[in-house]
Write an enzyme that holds these catalytic residues in place. Structure first.
Site, PDB file in Angstrom:
ATOM      1  N   GLU A 129      -1.952 109.603  -2.279  1.00 41.64           N
ATOM      2  CA  GLU A 129      -2.731 109.042  -3.581  1.00 41.64           C
ATOM      3  C   GLU A 129      -1.384 108.577  -3.864  1.00 41.64           C
ATOM      4  OE1 GLU A 129      -4.132 111.481  -6.668  1.00 41.64           O
ATOM      5  OE2 GLU A 129      -6.235 111.748  -5.971  1.00 41.64           O
ATOM      6  N   GLU A 158     -10.423 115.229  -1.636  1.00 43.23           N
ATOM      7  CA  GLU A 158     -10.178 116.183  -2.289  1.00 43.23           C
ATOM      8  C   GLU A 158     -11.823 116.128  -3.874  1.00 43.23           C
ATOM      9  OE1 GLU A 158      -7.054 115.650  -4.746  1.00 43.23           O
ATOM     10  OE2 GLU A 158      -5.823 115.573  -2.776  1.00 43.23           O
ATOM     11  N   TRP A 168      -6.066 118.922 -15.976  1.00 45.38           N
ATOM     12  CA  TRP A 168      -5.200 117.579 -16.365  1.00 45.38           C
ATOM     13  C   TRP A 168      -5.620 116.600 -17.341  1.00 45.38           C
ATOM     14  CZ3 TRP A 168      -7.623 114.041 -14.423  1.00 45.38           C
ATOM     15  CH2 TRP A 168      -8.952 113.461 -13.172  1.00 45.38           C
ATOM     16  N   LYS A 222      -1.786 125.871 -11.188  1.00 46.41           N
ATOM     17  CA  LYS A 222      -2.683 126.802 -11.091  1.00 46.41           C
ATOM     18  C   LYS A 222      -3.408 127.523 -12.307  1.00 46.41           C
ATOM     19  CE  LYS A 222       0.806 129.103 -14.773  1.00 46.41           C
ATOM     20  NZ  LYS A 222       1.192 128.126 -14.659  1.00 46.41           N
TER      21      LYS A 222
HETATM   22  C1  GAL Z   1      -4.483 115.131  -7.220  1.00 50.15           C
HETATM   23  C2  GAL Z   1      -4.167 115.223  -5.876  1.00 50.15           C
HETATM   24  C3  GAL Z   1      -3.881 116.192  -5.632  1.00 50.15           C
HETATM   25  C4  GAL Z   1      -4.016 117.581  -6.851  1.00 50.15           C
HETATM   26  C5  GAL Z   1      -5.146 117.033  -8.042  1.00 50.15           C
HETATM   27  C6  GAL Z   1      -5.925 117.939  -8.885  1.00 50.15           C
HETATM   28  O1  GAL Z   1      -4.949 113.944  -7.433  1.00 50.15           O
HETATM   29  O2  GAL Z   1      -3.777 114.090  -4.752  1.00 50.15           O
HETATM   30  O3  GAL Z   1      -2.637 117.341  -5.003  1.00 50.15           O
HETATM   31  O4  GAL Z   1      -2.622 117.018  -7.526  1.00 50.15           O
HETATM   32  O5  GAL Z   1      -5.534 115.919  -7.911  1.00 50.15           O
HETATM   33  O6  GAL Z   1      -6.843 117.399  -9.270  1.00 50.15           O
END
Ligand code: GAL
Length: 675
Positions: free
Chosen positions: A144, A300, A308, A349
C-alpha cells in the site's frame, strides 16, 4: 481454473506450534493462496546485513506441502529499527518540518537513497533465495504505497524535487512561467532556491503543489521500480504486484499500472455506511480498467470489522459474501483478506481476521468456510472478461489541481466522482475508467467530469472522439486552466468550445448547505430540476439549450446543453443535477447514445454485472428481492426460474449454449436509467 482464495499470512507473530494448525485450517477453508512476509523486514534482517531466512524457509516449505501458493512480499513497508537508528535521515519529514519517528510503519522518505538501496537489497535477497521455491507464484512489492507517507518535505526530498523539476522544465525561466512566479514575488533565479511546498503563512503556489504531487507519486513509483528490478535480477517470469488502495488520491495509478503484471486492490468499505458498496464497485471497475480489462486480485478486505475508523461496525456474513462476489463480478480472480489469523497483540489486534480470537467455533470462521465453497463453485469464471459501452475519464492531475487552494468551492473530487458514477451503477450499466488520453473509439458514451486542467492535446482527443460519432458529456469545472494551472483566456472550456458549442463567461458557485445550496433549473424535457455546487454564466455559440437556470443572477443562462459536432454529440452540464435530476438527464443521454443495461428490470440496490458468459446478481441491501430472470446458478448449483435473493444474497447465472439466460431480462433494450 480457480478463483484464488486466502489472505495475508503473518506466521512470524505466532509460535511455530500454531503453524500446523494454520495449515489444517487453510485446507479446511479451501485457502490456496497467501501473502507472506509483508512486514517481515525486521525479522529477516534483525541486524544490518545479516539475513535470517530459516523461519521463512520452514513456512514456505510447509505451505507448499499443504498445496498452498505464496505471493511473497518483499517486506519493505515497515523499516527495521537498525535502519532508522543507523540512518535517521531515512525518516520522513512533514510539511511543518517535523521529522517523524519510528514505532509504526511506512516511516521512510520516498526519495531516500539509503531506504531505496536497503529495500532493494532485501528484495534481491528474497528473490535470490526463493526464485525457485515451488510455493512462490507471485512477488508482492512493498505494501500500500502512500497509505501513510505519501509525501516527504525533508532536504533530501527537496533536492530530488529540484532534479525532477530540471528534468521537466529544463531552465528556471520555464518554471517561472509555468508557476506564474511573478505573482507574490515568487520568482526564482536558480533551481537551488526551489523548495517543496512546505508550510507557509498563506496557501502556496498551486502549480508548485501540483508538481510536488506528481513528483511524490513518481518517487514512490521509483521505490517500486528499484525493488522490482532487484527481484528481476534473480527471477524473470513470476508476476509482480503491489496492492493498490482503490480510488486513491496520492498516486497516479495510470502511471503505476503498466509496471504491474497483476493489478491488486485493498478494499475496506464501511459496513455502517450505506453507499459504501457502490464505492467498492467503483474501485473494482477502476482496477479492471487499470489492467486494461485483465482480471485483478482483491488482495485485502476485512472478514468483519476494521479497527481504524472512529466506530468500527462489522460486516454481517452475507454482506461480506456479497462484497466478495461483487469483486469477482467486476473482474477479480482472487478474493483475499487481511489477515489470516487475527493478531494477538499490536495495534491491529481488534481488526478482524479469518481465524478470529474466539477460534473456529465462530461466526467469522463459518463465513470464511462458506466463502471458500462459493469461490470454488465460481472456478469457471476465472479469466473471463467484461465489456463496457461507457467510459468515465479519471485523471489524477485534475484531482490534485481541482482540490487545490483558491477555488470557488471546495470540490470533493472522490465524492463527486461517486455522484457521476451512481446513475450508471444504479442502472447496471457497465463502466470503464479511462485516462484522458486513452483510446476512446470503442465507447458509445464518455463522461469527462471536472477536467479542470485541459491541455490542447486532451481537448483535441476528446474533439476527435465526438467528431467520429461518440457522445461526450462534459461537466462544470472543466477547461478553466491549462496543464500548468494557468487560466485559459477568452472564455473557459478553451479548445472544447467548438465541440460543446458554448463558452463560459463567469462562475457563480453555490454553498454546500443552507437555503442557497440548491438552484432551480427549468427544462422542457425533464420538467423542474435542481442543481448543486455550481452555476455559471454560459454563452451559447450554437449548442441546443436543454435546461436553464431558473433563479438568481444566472437566471436564464443555459444549465444543460447539447451540441452536434462532426458525427457525434457533446453534452454539457453547468451544474451538478441533484440525484433525481441526474437520473432523468442521464436517462436521456444514455438512450440517445444507445447504451444498454447488463440486465433489465433489476430492482434498485441489486447489482447486475457481466463477465463473459456469466451474469452476476448481488443484492447490496438487507431486504429480500426477486429478480425476474432465470438460468443455472453456479452458487446454489440449481436451475432457477426466478432469482430470489435474500438480504445481501447473490446469484451467478451461466449463459447456456449460446443462449441468453432465459427470461425477458436479457433483452438488453435501450434504457431509461433505473429499472
Ligand atoms: C491495510 C494494510 C494492512 C492492514 C489493513 C488493516 O491498509 O495493507 O497491512 O493494516 O490495512 O485494515
Amino acid at each position: 481454473m480457480s478463483i484464488r482464495y486466502g489472505g495475508d499470512y503473518n506466521p512470524e507473530q505466532w509460535p511455530e506450534e500454531v503453524w500446523a494448525e494454520d495449515m489444517r485450517l487453510m485446507r479446511e477453508a479451501g485457502v490456496g493462496f497467501v501473502t507472506v512476509g509483508v512486514f517481515s523486514w525486521g525479522i529477516i534482517e534483525r541486524t544490518e546485513g545479516v539475513f535470517e531466512f530459516g523461519w521463512l524457509d520452514r513456512v514456505l516449505d510447509l505451505l507448499h506441502e499443504n498445496g498452498i501458493s505464496v505471493d511473497l512480499a518483499t517486506g519493505t513497508a515497515s523499516p527495521p529499527q537498525w535502519l532508522t537508528t543507523n540512518y535517521p535521515e531515512v525518516l520522513p519529514v512533514t510539511g511543518d518540518g517535523i521529522r517523524q519517528w519510528p514505532g509504526s510503519r511506512q516511516h521512510y522518505c520516498p526519495s531516500s537513497p539509503i531506504y531505496r538501496q536497503k529495500a532493494a537489497i532485501l528484495a534481491g535477497k528474497l528473490a535470490e533465495r526463493y526464485a525457485k521455491h515451488p510455493a512462490v507464484i507471485m512477488w508482492h512489492i512493498n505494501n500500500e504505497y502512500a497509505c501513510h507517507t505519501a509525501e516527504c518535505y525533508c532536504d533530501i526530498s527537496a533536492a530530488a524535487f529540484r532534479t525532477w523539476l530540471i528534468d521537466k522544465y529544463g531552465d528556471i525561466d520555464s518554471l517561472n512561467d509555468a508557476w506564474t512566479a511573478t505573482f507574490w514575488s515568487q520568482h526564482f533565479t536558480s533551481f537551488d532556491q526551489v523548495l517543496p511546498p512546505r508550510s507557509t503563512p498563506a496557501p502556496g503556489n498551486p502549480t508548485q503543489r501540483l508538481d510536488f504531487r506528481e513528483f511524490s507519486s513518481d518517487e514512490l513509483l521509483a521505490c517500486f521500480r528499484a525493488e522490482k528490478e532487484a527481484v528481476r535480477d534473480h527471477e524473470f517470469e513470476l508476476p509482480v504486484t503491489t496492492n493498490f488502495i482503490g480510488v486513491f488520491k496520492p498516486l497516479d495509478y495510470w502511471k503505476w499500472a503498466p509496471e504491474l503484471d497483476v493489478i491488486s486492490n485493498d478494499s475496506y468499505p464501511d459496513p455502517l455506511e450505506s453507499g459504501s458498496a457502490m464505492d467498492a464497485a467503483m474501485a473494482g471497475d477502476l482496477m479492471r480498467s487499470l489492467g486494461a480489462g485483465r482480471p485483478w486480485l482483491l488482495m485485502e478486505q476485512a472478514p468483519g470489522y476494521v479497527n481504524w475508523r472512529e466506530t468500527n461496525g462489522t460486516k454481517p456474513g452475507a454482506m461480506m459474501r456479497a462484497l466478495s462476489i461483487q469483486a469477482v463480478s467486476r473482474g477479480a480472480d482472487g478474493i483475499n483478506f487481511f489477515q489470516w489469523r487475527q493478531s494477538r497483540g499490536g495495534l491491529e489486534k481488534f481488526h478482524s481476521g479469518m481465524v478470529p480470537h474466539s477460534g473456529t467455533d465462530s461466526r467469522i470462521w463459518r463465513n470464511v468456510l462458506q466463502l471458500g465453497v462459493d469461490l470454488d463453485r465460481l472456478a469457471s469464471v476465472e479469466g473471463s472478461r467484461s465489456t463496457a459501452q461507457v467510459a468515465i475519464v479519471l485523471d489524477w492531475a485534475n484531482w490534485w489541481a481541482a482540490e487545490g487552494d483558491g477555488h470557488q468551492i471546495r470540490l470533493d473530487f472522490h465524492a463527486n466522482l461517486l455522484d457521476w458514477y451512481r446513475p450508471f451503477y444504479e442502472a447496471n450499466i457497465a463502466v470503464d475508467f479511462v485516462h484522458p488520453d486513452a483510446e476512446l473509439a470503442g465507447y458509445r458514451l464518455v463522461l469527462a467530469p471536472h477536467l479542470y486542467l485541459l491541455s490542447a492535446h486532451t481537448a483535441g482527443r476528446l474533439a476527435a472522439y465526438v467528431a467520429q460519432g461518440g457522445d461526450l458529456v462534459v461537466t462544470y469545472f472543466t477547461g478553466h486552466v491549462d496543464e500548468h494551472d494557468n487560466a485559459h483566456l477568452g472564455g473557459y472550456l478553451a479548445a472544447l468550445q467548438p465541440v460543446l458549442g458554448l463558452s463560459i463567461d463567469d462562475f457563480a458557485a453555490l454553498p454546500p448547505e443552507g437555503p442557497n445550496a440548491r438552484i432551480a433549473v427549468a427544462s422542457d424535457d425533464w420538467g423542474d430540476l435542481g442543481g448543486e455546487q455550481w452555476s455559471e454564466y454560459t454563452k451559447v455559440i450554437d449548442a441546443v439549450v436543454l435546461a436553464r437556470f431558473a433563479e438568481g443572477d444566472v437566471s436564464g443562462c443555459p444549465a444543460i446543453t447539447r451540441n452536434s459536432f462532426g458525427r457525434g454529440r457533446a453534452w454539457y452540464l453547468g451544474t451538478k443535477p441533484d440525484a433525481d435530476s441526474l437520473e432523468k438527464v442521464f436517462g436521456t443521454i444514455c438512450r440517445a447514445a444507445g447504451i444498454k443495461r447488463v440486465l433489465d428490470d433489476v430492482p434498485l440496490g441489486v447489482e447486475a454485472a457481466r463477465r463473459g458468459d456469466y451474469f452476476f446478481l448481488v443484492n447490496q441491501t438487507a431486504s429480500p428481492v426477486e429478480v425476474n430472470t432465470s438460468g443455472y446458478d453456479l452458487l446454489t448449483q440449481r436451475e432457477l426460474g426466478v432469482v430470489a435473493l435474500g438480504a445481501y444474497g447473490c446469484a451467478v447465472l451461466r449463459r447456456l449454449d449460446g443462449d441468453e439466460v432465459s427470461g425477458n431480462s436479457l433483452s438488453n433494450s435501450a434504457i431509461g436509467v433505473r429499472a
